[in-house]
Design an enzyme around this catalytic site. Structure first.
Site, mmCIF file in Angstrom:
data_model
loop_
_atom_site.group_PDB
_atom_site.id
_atom_site.type_symbol
_atom_site.label_atom_id
_atom_site.label_comp_id
_atom_site.label_asym_id
_atom_site.label_seq_id
_atom_site.Cartn_x
_atom_site.Cartn_y
_atom_site.Cartn_z
ATOM 1 N NE ARG A 24 -4.155 -1.637 -0.044
ATOM 2 C CZ ARG A 24 -5.346 -1.466 0.540
ATOM 3 N NH1 ARG A 24 -5.586 -0.394 1.254
ATOM 4 N NH2 ARG A 24 -6.283 -2.363 0.389
ATOM 5 C CG ASP A 74 -8.845 -2.503 -4.872
ATOM 6 O OD1 ASP A 74 -8.255 -1.927 -3.936
ATOM 7 O OD2 ASP A 74 -9.648 -3.433 -4.705
ATOM 8 C CE1 TYR A 152 -13.559 -6.675 0.667
ATOM 9 C CE2 TYR A 152 -11.910 -8.239 -0.094
ATOM 10 C CZ TYR A 152 -12.279 -7.188 0.727
ATOM 11 O OH TYR A 152 -11.375 -6.661 1.605
HETATM 12 O O1 CP3 Z 1 0.260 0.785 -3.184
HETATM 13 C C1 CP3 Z 1 -0.246 -0.325 -3.391
HETATM 14 O O2 CP3 Z 1 -0.122 -1.281 -2.609
HETATM 15 C C2 CP3 Z 1 -0.959 -0.551 -4.708
HETATM 16 C C3 CP3 Z 1 -2.351 -0.367 -4.707
HETATM 17 C C4 CP3 Z 1 -3.306 -1.321 -4.002
HETATM 18 C C5 CP3 Z 1 -4.573 -0.877 -3.558
HETATM 19 N N1 CP3 Z 1 -5.281 -1.937 -3.140
HETATM 20 C C6 CP3 Z 1 -5.034 0.510 -3.611
HETATM 21 C C7 CP3 Z 1 -6.137 0.914 -2.728
HETATM 22 C C8 CP3 Z 1 -3.244 -2.683 -3.754
HETATM 23 C C9 CP3 Z 1 -2.089 -3.649 -3.980
HETATM 24 C C10 CP3 Z 1 -4.512 -3.075 -3.211
HETATM 25 C C11 CP3 Z 1 -4.861 -4.462 -2.890
HETATM 26 C C12 CP3 Z 1 -6.065 -4.710 -2.087
HETATM 27 N N2 CP3 Z 1 -7.301 -4.135 -2.193
HETATM 28 C C13 CP3 Z 1 -6.164 -5.721 -1.099
HETATM 29 C C14 CP3 Z 1 -5.055 -6.670 -0.739
HETATM 30 C C15 CP3 Z 1 -3.974 -5.998 0.004
HETATM 31 C C16 CP3 Z 1 -4.187 -5.910 1.490
HETATM 32 O O3 CP3 Z 1 -4.074 -4.787 1.994
HETATM 33 O O4 CP3 Z 1 -4.390 -6.934 2.110
HETATM 34 C C17 CP3 Z 1 -7.464 -5.700 -0.585
HETATM 35 C C18 CP3 Z 1 -8.025 -6.594 0.495
HETATM 36 C C19 CP3 Z 1 -8.182 -4.698 -1.293
HETATM 37 C C20 CP3 Z 1 -9.625 -4.342 -1.173
HETATM 38 C C21 CP3 Z 1 -9.793 -2.951 -0.739
HETATM 39 N N3 CP3 Z 1 -9.497 -1.845 -1.513
HETATM 40 C C22 CP3 Z 1 -10.283 -2.493 0.495
HETATM 41 C C23 CP3 Z 1 -10.722 -3.378 1.633
HETATM 42 C C24 CP3 Z 1 -10.278 -1.098 0.439
HETATM 43 C C25 CP3 Z 1 -10.798 -0.152 1.468
HETATM 44 C C26 CP3 Z 1 -9.907 -0.103 2.658
HETATM 45 C C27 CP3 Z 1 -9.110 1.160 2.659
HETATM 46 O O5 CP3 Z 1 -7.901 1.061 2.912
HETATM 47 O O6 CP3 Z 1 -9.695 2.206 2.421
HETATM 48 C C28 CP3 Z 1 -9.732 -0.714 -0.809
HETATM 49 C C29 CP3 Z 1 -9.501 0.664 -1.278
HETATM 50 C C30 CP3 Z 1 -8.113 1.004 -1.697
HETATM 51 N N4 CP3 Z 1 -7.315 0.240 -2.489
HETATM 52 C C31 CP3 Z 1 -7.451 2.220 -1.404
HETATM 53 C C32 CP3 Z 1 -6.216 2.176 -2.062
HETATM 54 C C33 CP3 Z 1 -5.158 3.240 -2.112
HETATM 55 C C34 CP3 Z 1 -8.023 3.356 -0.605
HETATM 56 C C35 CP3 Z 1 -8.916 4.125 -1.503
HETATM 57 C C36 CP3 Z 1 -8.869 5.585 -1.214
HETATM 58 O O7 CP3 Z 1 -9.663 6.011 -0.371
HETATM 59 O O8 CP3 Z 1 -8.065 6.297 -1.852
#
Ligand code: CP3
Length: 344
Positions: A24, A74, A152
Site C-alpha cells: 500500500r 485494486d 467480497y
Molecule cells: O500501493 C499499493 O499497494 C498498490 C495499490 C493497491 C490498492 N489496493 C489501492 C487501494 C493494492 C495492492 C490493493 C490491494 C487490495 N485491495 C487488497 C489486498 C492488500 C491488502 O491490503 O491486504 C485488498 C483486500 C483490497 C480491497 C480494498 N481496496 C479495500 C478493503 C479497500 C478499502 C480499505 C481502505 O484502505 O480504504 C480498498 C480501497 C483502496 N485500495 C485504497 C487504495 C489506495 C483506498 C482508496 C482511497 O480512499 O483512496
C-alpha cells in the site's frame, strides 16, 4: 540494461543491499496521492485512468525511495469486470450491490479471456509506468487470491465473521469451488496480460487467508494460488512470483508450490518463517506496520529483522499495508534504514 536489484533479490541472487518496498505504498498517507485522487473524483476513476494511476504508482519511488513500484489498481477490479457492480462507499470500503448467492449468479458472470480482456486500463497503466520507471527499478503487478476475491463477491463487502462464505464452505462447498475455479481462470489470463504489458514481478495477495481453518486452507485457497503459479511459470519461468497469505503461521509446514518469494505477515516471527521456508523460498517482510509511528521503533525492528535474515534471500517490507495516518517522514526513515542497515 541495468540490473534490477529487486528482481535479483526475488531470484535469490546476491544484491548490494536488501531491497525494500511497502504494501500500500501508493496511498492516502501521501498528500500528493490525495491531490491526484481528488482530481480523479473517486478511487475507481483513479484506477480507470492510466495517466493518473501511473502518476500515483511512481510517487513513492521519488518521495519514499523504495526499490520497486507496485501497480496502482485494486484487487476488486477483477469481479467488477466479471460483471459485478463495484463501488467504494466513502468511509466504508468496497461494496458489491449484487453478491453471489446461487449457481445462476455464477453462470451470469463473465469468465475467462472475455473478462480478462476488459481490464485494458490496467495494461495501459503498466505500459505507461514502464516508460517512466527508472531502469534499475522493478514494477510489481498483482492479483488478489481467488479466496480473498470470493469473500467480497459472496459477502458483498468486507466482513469480520465471513459467515456467509463459511456457510457456503460447509453447507455447499461445490458452489464455493465453482466460484473459485471461475475466478482462477480469469486471474491466470489477467496475470499473463499484466506480464505481457511489462510487469517484472507478480504478487498474489491472500489478505483473508486467516479466515479459513488450517485444515481447510489448502482446499479452499492455497491450491488455487498454486494453480495460478503453475500456469504462469509454464509460460514465464523467469518472472518471479511472490505469495502473500496473511495470518497462517500454522500452515507454514505445509506450504508448497512453484513460486519464488514467500511474504511473511507481521504476526509470524521471521525466525519461524526462516526455519520452515528460508531454504526453499526468498522471504519478504515483515515489520509490524504500526512501528512506523515511531522512528526509534522502526530502526529497532529493521535491525532485528536484518539480524535474523542476514543480507541475502530477503526483501524488506511491512507485514501488511501502511496506514493512512503514518507520517511520510517515518516511511522515508523505514526505507532508508533498510537500505543502510543491510548495505554490504
Ligand atoms: O500501493 C499499493 O499497494 C498498490 C495499490 C493497491 C490498492 N489496493 C489501492 C487501494 C493494492 C495492492 C490493493 C490491494 C487490495 N485491495 C487488497 C489486498 C492488500 C491488502 O491490503 O491486504 C485488498 C483486500 C483490497 C480491497 C480494498 N481496496 C479495500 C478493503 C479497500 C478499502 C480499505 C481502505 O484502505 O480504504 C480498498 C480501497 C483502496 N485500495 C485504497 C487504495 C489506495 C483506498 C482508496 C482511497 O480512499 O483512496
Amino acid at each position: 540494461m541495468a540490473n534490477k536489484i529487486f528482481v535479483d533479490a526475488c531470484l535469490g541472487k546476491e544484491t548490494p543491499y536488501t531491497p525494500v518496498w511497502m504494501m500500500r505504498q501508493a496511498g492516502r498517507y501521501l498528500p500528493e496521492y490525495m491531490k491526484v485522487r481528488a482530481e480523479a473524483g473517486n478511487f475507481l476513476n483513479l484506477c480507470h485512468d492510466p495517466k493518473k494511476a501511473c502518476e500515483v504508482t511512481l510517487q513513492p519511488m521519488d518521495i519514499v525511495g523504495v526499490d520497486a513500484a507496485i501497480l496502482f489498481s485494486d484487487i476488486l477490479v477483477i469481479p467488477d469486470e466479471m460483471g459485478m457492480d463495484l463501488s467504494f462507499v466513502k468511509g466504508e470500503g468496497p461494496k458489491f450491490s449484487d453478491p453471489i448467492t446461487c449457481e445462476a449468479d455464477i453462470d451470469r458472470l463473465i469468465g475467462g479471456d472475455e473478462a480478462a480482456s476488459k481490464l485494458t486500463y490496467v495494461f495501459d497503466t503498466i505500459k505507461l509506468i514502464k516508460q517512466e520507471l527508472a531502469e534499475d527499478k522493478a514494477l510489481i503487478g498483482f492479483t488478489g487470491a481467488p479466496w480473498t476475491l470470493a469473500t467480497y463477491m459472496i459477502e458483498g463487502q468486507g466482513t469480520k465473521t465471513y459467515n456467509i462464505c463459511k456457510k457456503m464452505m460447509y453447507s455447499n462447498p461445490a458452489l464455493l469451488h465453482k466460484i473459485l475455479a471461475k475466478v482462477t481462470e480469469v486471474i491466470k489470463l489477467y496475470m499473463e496480460k499484466q506480464i505481457d504489458a511489462g510487469i517484472d514481478v507478480v504478487q498474489i495477495f491472500d489478505s483473508w487467508a486467516a479466515a479459513i481453518e488450517p485444515s481447510m486452507y489448502d482446499e479452499f485457497s492455497w491450491k488455487y494460488m498454486v494453480e495460478i503459479c503453475d500456469h504462469l511459470k509454464a509460460k514465464y519461468p523467469n518472472t518471479p512470483i511472490i505469495m502473500f497469505p496473511k495470518g497462517i503461521p500454522t500452515f507454514l509446514d505445509k506450504v508448497y508450490g512453484n513460486f519464488d518469494v514467500f511474504g511473511v505477515d507481521w504476526a509470524t516471527p521471521m525466525e519461524l518463517a526462516k526455519e520452515k521456508l528460508g531454504e526453499k523460498y526468498v522471504l519478504q517482510g515483515n515489520m509490524e506496520p504500526c512501528r512506523l509511528y515511531s522512528q526509534e521503533e522502526t530502526t529497532k525492528s529493521v535491525d532485528d529483522i536484518q539480524k535474523v535474515m542476514g543480507t541475502s534471500r530477503h526483501i524488506f517490507n511491512l507485514g501488511h499495508g501502511i496506514l493512512p495516518d503514518v507520517p511520510v517522514a517515518n516511511a522515508i526513515h523505514f526505507v532508508s534504514e533498510c537500505q543502510r542497515i543491510s548495505k554490504k
